[in-house]
Design a protein around this motif. Sequence first.
Motif, PDB file in Angstrom:
ATOM      1  N   HIS A 265       0.854  -1.184   0.000  1.00  0.00           N
ATOM      2  CA  HIS A 265       0.000   0.000   0.000  1.00  0.00           C
ATOM      3  C   HIS A 265       0.888   1.232   0.000  1.00  0.00           C
ATOM      4  CE1 HIS A 265      -3.345  -2.655   1.345  1.00  0.00           C
ATOM      5  NE2 HIS A 265      -2.401  -3.206   2.102  1.00  0.00           N
ATOM      6  N   ARG A 266       0.616   2.161  -0.905  1.00  0.00           N
ATOM      7  CA  ARG A 266       1.382   3.410  -0.939  1.00  0.00           C
ATOM      8  C   ARG A 266       0.666   4.465  -0.104  1.00  0.00           C
ATOM      9  NH1 ARG A 266       5.454   5.731  -3.169  1.00  0.00           N
ATOM     10  NH2 ARG A 266       5.947   3.914  -4.459  1.00  0.00           N
ATOM     11  N   ALA A 267       1.417   5.130   0.763  1.00  0.00           N
ATOM     12  CA  ALA A 267       0.843   6.202   1.574  1.00  0.00           C
ATOM     13  C   ALA A 267       0.349   7.320   0.657  1.00  0.00           C
ATOM     14  CB  ALA A 267       1.881   6.732   2.557  1.00  0.00           C
ATOM     15  N   VAL A 268      -0.794   7.897   1.017  1.00  0.00           N
ATOM     16  CA  VAL A 268      -1.395   8.931   0.182  1.00  0.00           C
ATOM     17  C   VAL A 268      -1.206  10.303   0.836  1.00  0.00           C
ATOM     18  CG1 VAL A 268      -3.067   7.358  -0.820  1.00  0.00           C
ATOM     19  CG2 VAL A 268      -3.678   8.642   1.230  1.00  0.00           C
ATOM     20  N   SER A 269      -1.066  11.315   0.021  1.00  0.00           N
ATOM     21  CA  SER A 269      -0.880  12.674   0.521  1.00  0.00           C
ATOM     22  C   SER A 269      -2.141  13.139   1.246  1.00  0.00           C
ATOM     23  CB  SER A 269      -0.551  13.613  -0.636  1.00  0.00           C
ATOM     24  OG  SER A 269      -0.431  14.945  -0.176  1.00  0.00           O
TER      25      SER A 269
ATOM     26  N   THR B 125      10.449  -2.966  -2.206  1.00  0.00           N
ATOM     27  CA  THR B 125       9.574  -1.941  -1.652  1.00  0.00           C
ATOM     28  C   THR B 125      10.398  -0.687  -1.446  1.00  0.00           C
ATOM     29  OG1 THR B 125       7.875  -1.489   0.020  1.00  0.00           O
ATOM     30  CG2 THR B 125       9.907  -2.569   0.782  1.00  0.00           C
ATOM     31  N   GLU B 126       9.727   0.431  -1.223  1.00  0.00           N
ATOM     32  CA  GLU B 126      10.445   1.700  -1.137  1.00  0.00           C
ATOM     33  C   GLU B 126       9.747   2.646  -0.181  1.00  0.00           C
ATOM     34  OE1 GLU B 126      10.489   3.123  -5.138  1.00  0.00           O
ATOM     35  OE2 GLU B 126       8.397   3.762  -5.088  1.00  0.00           O
ATOM     36  N   ALA B 127      10.323   3.836  -0.034  1.00  0.00           N
ATOM     37  CA  ALA B 127       9.821   4.820   0.918  1.00  0.00           C
ATOM     38  C   ALA B 127       8.334   5.077   0.740  1.00  0.00           C
ATOM     39  CB  ALA B 127      10.596   6.128   0.765  1.00  0.00           C
TER      40      ALA B 127
ATOM     41  N   TYR C 191       1.580  12.153   4.933  1.00  0.00           N
ATOM     42  CA  TYR C 191       1.170  11.011   4.127  1.00  0.00           C
ATOM     43  C   TYR C 191       0.461  10.020   5.040  1.00  0.00           C
ATOM     44  CZ  TYR C 191       4.408  12.988   0.733  1.00  0.00           C
ATOM     45  OH  TYR C 191       5.037  13.833  -0.133  1.00  0.00           O
ATOM     46  N   ARG C 192      -0.724   9.577   4.631  1.00  0.00           N
ATOM     47  CA  ARG C 192      -1.490   8.616   5.413  1.00  0.00           C
ATOM     48  C   ARG C 192      -1.165   7.203   4.902  1.00  0.00           C
ATOM     49  NH1 ARG C 192      -6.333   9.548   7.616  1.00  0.00           N
ATOM     50  NH2 ARG C 192      -5.173  11.320   8.452  1.00  0.00           N
TER      51      ARG C 192
END
Length: 284
Positions: free
Chosen positions: A8-12, A216-218, A21-22
């Motif tokens: 899951h990518r954190a969203v702004s 995976t990444e930041a 970022y959530r």
Amino acid sequence: MRTIKRQHRAVSAPIADLVTYRALPTQSVEHLDPFLFLNHHGPQVYPTNNRGLPFGPHPHRGFETVTFILDGDIMHQDTGGHQSIIGPGGIQWMTAGRGLIHAEISSPEFKRQGGPLEILQLWVNLPAKDKMVEPRYIGLQEPEIPTVTLDNDRVTIQAVSGNWAGTAGAVQPLADIQLATIHFKEGGTLSLAIPAERTIFFYTVRGRLRVNGQETEARQLVEFNYDGDELRIEATSDAVLLLGHAKPFEEPIVAYGPFVMNTEQQIQEAYRDYQAGTFGRWTE
């Protein structure tokens, strides 16, 4: 080896002028029991004479907040009489329990001088039997948190709670919640045994990692299945990881605003108690 369900990518989700970022909840997962919520604030650089963090007095009941200060600082105050200013590398562990009011703002020095800021705040549930415990607060500076260095100094574990490579964490929580921040130098590797029945919380804060063969990444949260007990992490760049694990509570979760309880009735009671002043009275 534990398999990965999805990433899951954190969203702004900016808050005033605070870059945010959530990471949890996401569009597809509400929580990773017992981990409820993660906001990643920053990274950003505040100018001189800034307003600082925007988190003025607000209530909580029924869970714990764990705050990781990577850069900048947080000045904490609550109606339990706790106060502290925690700087880079430090943590705050607040057990809201039966309820309190707190504020998380920047110190006068940070507001005056400005500088880099990056902070993580994680919400961790409390089991039903502990939701109404007496509130408590622990604020620790970086030197007060034990560290473990592995893989020829390429991996450094900051042991916040639980046990990491034979080192006890700084905080002994009410539930068996193991949390650490892990700093990797490029090429560093770490293998961990985590029982298959435990939820893994794996959030890459900075850099790039490979976990159990997947990149995976930041600002990505990795969700794992419950099917293996081995975790192998390789750093493909310098990186920082927030890693936790715990056995799921498997209890009903009813969350509304700043309260996390087990029933709607308990949420209504929380609002009534807050309005009646049982969380304490805020004084500047």
